[in-house]
Scaffold this motif. Sequence first.
Motif, PDB file in Angstrom:
ATOM      1  N   PRO A 205     -11.100  -2.449  17.499  1.00 38.19           N
ATOM      2  CA  PRO A 205     -11.021  -1.064  17.692  1.00 38.19           C
ATOM      3  C   PRO A 205     -11.699  -0.597  18.699  1.00 38.19           C
ATOM      4  O   PRO A 205     -12.270  -1.261  18.757  1.00 38.19           O
ATOM      5  N   SER A 206     -11.263   0.674  19.191  1.00 37.08           N
ATOM      6  CA  SER A 206     -13.011   0.618  20.200  1.00 37.08           C
ATOM      7  C   SER A 206     -13.550   1.688  19.292  1.00 37.08           C
ATOM      8  O   SER A 206     -13.520   1.547  18.692  1.00 37.08           O
ATOM      9  N   LYS A 207     -14.801   2.029  20.435  1.00 39.04           N
ATOM     10  CA  LYS A 207     -16.063   2.150  19.730  1.00 39.04           C
ATOM     11  C   LYS A 207     -15.881   3.557  19.271  1.00 39.04           C
ATOM     12  O   LYS A 207     -16.363   3.482  17.807  1.00 39.04           O
ATOM     13  N   THR A 208     -15.142   4.634  19.977  1.00 44.21           N
ATOM     14  CA  THR A 208     -14.419   6.048  19.424  1.00 44.21           C
ATOM     15  C   THR A 208     -14.214   4.769  17.918  1.00 44.21           C
ATOM     16  O   THR A 208     -14.553   6.123  16.967  1.00 44.21           O
ATOM     17  N   GLU A 209     -13.286   4.671  17.427  1.00 47.49           N
ATOM     18  CA  GLU A 209     -12.545   4.453  16.463  1.00 47.49           C
ATOM     19  C   GLU A 209     -13.663   3.837  15.180  1.00 47.49           C
ATOM     20  O   GLU A 209     -13.749   4.426  14.587  1.00 47.49           O
ATOM     21  N   ARG A 210     -14.336   3.073  16.028  1.00 45.57           N
ATOM     22  CA  ARG A 210     -15.217   2.220  14.781  1.00 45.57           C
ATOM     23  C   ARG A 210     -16.375   3.784  14.778  1.00 45.57           C
ATOM     24  O   ARG A 210     -17.009   4.108  13.363  1.00 45.57           O
ATOM     25  N   VAL A 211     -16.999   4.211  14.900  1.00 45.72           N
ATOM     26  CA  VAL A 211     -18.125   5.640  15.248  1.00 45.72           C
ATOM     27  C   VAL A 211     -17.085   7.131  14.312  1.00 45.72           C
ATOM     28  O   VAL A 211     -17.837   7.016  13.912  1.00 45.72           O
ATOM     29  N   THR A 212     -15.692   7.133  15.064  1.00 43.26           N
ATOM     30  CA  THR A 212     -15.339   8.078  13.765  1.00 43.26           C
ATOM     31  C   THR A 212     -14.862   7.580  12.385  1.00 43.26           C
ATOM     32  O   THR A 212     -14.849   8.325  11.726  1.00 43.26           O
ATOM     33  N   ALA A 213     -14.174   6.413  12.170  1.00 37.74           N
ATOM     34  CA  ALA A 213     -14.582   5.996  10.472  1.00 37.74           C
ATOM     35  C   ALA A 213     -16.299   5.762  10.514  1.00 37.74           C
ATOM     36  O   ALA A 213     -16.114   5.999   9.155  1.00 37.74           O
ATOM     37  N   LEU A 214     -16.981   5.361  10.969  1.00 39.70           N
ATOM     38  CA  LEU A 214     -18.654   5.517  10.370  1.00 39.70           C
ATOM     39  C   LEU A 214     -18.460   7.064  10.024  1.00 39.70           C
ATOM     40  O   LEU A 214     -19.533   7.357   9.001  1.00 39.70           O
TER      41      LEU A 214
END
Length: 308
Positions: A205-214
């Motif tokens: 996943p992109s960094k944006t997707e990871r942070v969004t999930a976090l």
Amino acid sequence: MGVTTSFPLAPGFPAAQTTSPDGDWLLGQLREVLDLTSRAAVRRLDPAFWQPRPGSTFRDELANTEVDVHGAPWGPQEPTMAFEMAQLSMLAVEDYLTGIRKLLEPPFPPPAPKLGSAVLCRSALESAGFAFWLMDPQLTVRQRVARTYLVLWDENKTALKNAKAGAPPNIAQAQADLSTLITRIDDLGLARAPKPLSVSGETLPSKTERVTALLAGKVSGGHEVVYSLYSAVAHGEMTGILSRRLAGGWTITPRQLTQNVELAVVAFGQLQQRLCLGGMGSAPDEVANQLWEHNVGRRLLAVRRRLA
């Protein structure tokens, strides 16, 4: 950068400086929040924390029954690699928290540094977001190991690319490392594909997707927008830098400063919770976690009331 979190954010004032009596008090409260969180993160670096509880998801993964293409058991070594990656991410989060704390330590020219805490906050979000993705308790051991090797494959490809671009003496070693890794992926019986890069169906996943999930469930609002704004500061983009240009000059408002601290704290809290749910620590919801969140939340609530 307006978001709403489970911890109350101070509203802030556009022209407010952090060197007034209220500003000194604010900095003191935020330093206490960071001290509490850094100490909690250091406790999570204790090797004992990383020994999964009996009956937990992570403990079961250590006793997996997977075998490679030659019939040899995977054993605990393969899932342990993911645990080690997550531990390194926790180490990074703690270091970023300490960095933010040092930026708020006087003496410094008035007001407090304007951009540094946002950059460190973004780094904390990224490190926690990576481990949050890797340590999802809903994964099977095969999926977690696939994600681990996917990350290693991507990083080895990058290392080879960098060697070809600027370090020719390192090309042979980088090629050998990549070849060894690919052989290991194949030996484990994990299907792989080069475009898009995937291992056993897992993709990065992109960094944006990871942070969004976090942040999902903990921070209400546009998660992608939150990350984008912090990235703009880190990358030196005008939208990020100009977010600190206000009517009274270059400054950082109490709200901005509090939000930087809070989001970094949330990054740690979300990662800690996920690790405990999966099997690290003494219980899924440790008393220590509850005390930490209570003490941090109480101080941030005091900030809100003072600045309201």
